[in-house]
Design an enzyme around this catalytic site. Sequence first.
Site, PDB file in Angstrom:
ATOM      1  N   GLY A   8       0.811  -1.220   0.000  1.00  0.00           N
ATOM      2  CA  GLY A   8       0.000   0.000   0.000  1.00  0.00           C
ATOM      3  C   GLY A   8       0.838   1.260   0.000  1.00  0.00           C
ATOM      4  N   GLY A  11      -0.575   4.962  -0.949  1.00  0.00           N
ATOM      5  CA  GLY A  11      -1.540   5.677  -0.118  1.00  0.00           C
ATOM      6  C   GLY A  11      -0.857   6.763   0.688  1.00  0.00           C
ATOM      7  N   ILE A  13      -0.458   7.268   3.890  1.00  0.00           N
ATOM      8  CA  ILE A  13       0.440   6.771   4.931  1.00  0.00           C
ATOM      9  C   ILE A  13       1.615   6.034   4.308  1.00  0.00           C
ATOM     10  CG2 ILE A  13       0.629   5.130   6.851  1.00  0.00           C
ATOM     11  CD1 ILE A  13      -2.255   5.868   7.605  1.00  0.00           C
ATOM     12  N   GLY A  14       1.350   5.237   3.288  1.00  0.00           N
ATOM     13  CA  GLY A  14       2.416   4.497   2.617  1.00  0.00           C
ATOM     14  C   GLY A  14       3.480   5.388   2.028  1.00  0.00           C
ATOM     15  N   SER A 136      -5.932  -0.671  12.876  1.00  0.00           N
ATOM     16  CA  SER A 136      -6.893   0.433  12.990  1.00  0.00           C
ATOM     17  C   SER A 136      -7.486   0.440  14.387  1.00  0.00           C
ATOM     18  CB  SER A 136      -8.019   0.267  11.963  1.00  0.00           C
ATOM     19  OG  SER A 136      -9.110   1.126  12.260  1.00  0.00           O
ATOM     20  N   TYR A 149     -14.542  -4.804   8.302  1.00  0.00           N
ATOM     21  CA  TYR A 149     -13.233  -4.155   8.439  1.00  0.00           C
ATOM     22  C   TYR A 149     -12.745  -4.277   9.880  1.00  0.00           C
ATOM     23  CZ  TYR A 149      -9.881  -0.214   8.445  1.00  0.00           C
ATOM     24  OH  TYR A 149      -8.768   0.586   8.574  1.00  0.00           O
TER      25      TYR A 149
END
Length: 241
Positions: A8, A11, A13-14, A136, A149
């Site tokens: 990821g 993204g 954060i990535g 999360s 999720y």
Amino acid sequence: MKKVLVTGATGAIGIKISHMLASQGFQLFLHYHSNEAAAIKLQNELIKKYNSSVSILSADLSQSEGPQHLLSNIQEPIDIFVYNCGASHYGLLTDFTEQSIRETVQLHLLSAISLSKSLIPSMIQKKSGKIIMISSVWGEVGAACETVYSAAKGGLNAFVKALSKELAPSQIQVNGISPGVISTPMLNQFSEEEKRELAEDIPAGRFGEPDEVAHAVEFLISAKSDYISGHILSINGSWYT
């Protein structure tokens, strides 16, 4: 030169994690799903700014064959593994299709397990390695309208704790990071009023920034965290404590 796999990576954060790692001289293998233009842009930025060794790899980790497809393009042992995938579907459980349930669990849990299984043998051989799972806050407390999720992230947290016990004798640390509300495009599904009300509900009075997640990754992959394993580090401004 230590080698790092980041999933990821395109993204919000990535990208910050990738810049942090490149600034420290790691050889990077950066995964993306479908946004090839963003991956190429990131690769070029890191090479230009840090003179980094950067490979970009495409795979759909919401599918069962995704992990093996990703690994087939990596010919070298990985020293540090950062699993970072942030897609989320908002809605009632009864509105989910069976396919979307399977894809959510695959992306946020099963692919993390499959990739770890394949990457740890070389770490065990060297008796060295770091595994970081980006989870999360909903994996800790659950959220209505994000049930699948939440379940997948909760499973990921349990996986971190269990795997850390298996790998501790090999001097490999496994930890998770549990962000609260972070300023990323995932918030675009909410109106400005909804976002303002959400920020007011957080004791710190603001959303977190992607940089703050990257700073936590930086600590957990460093030698300073060598006696920390099986921990889920919350980054949520005291929202849920």
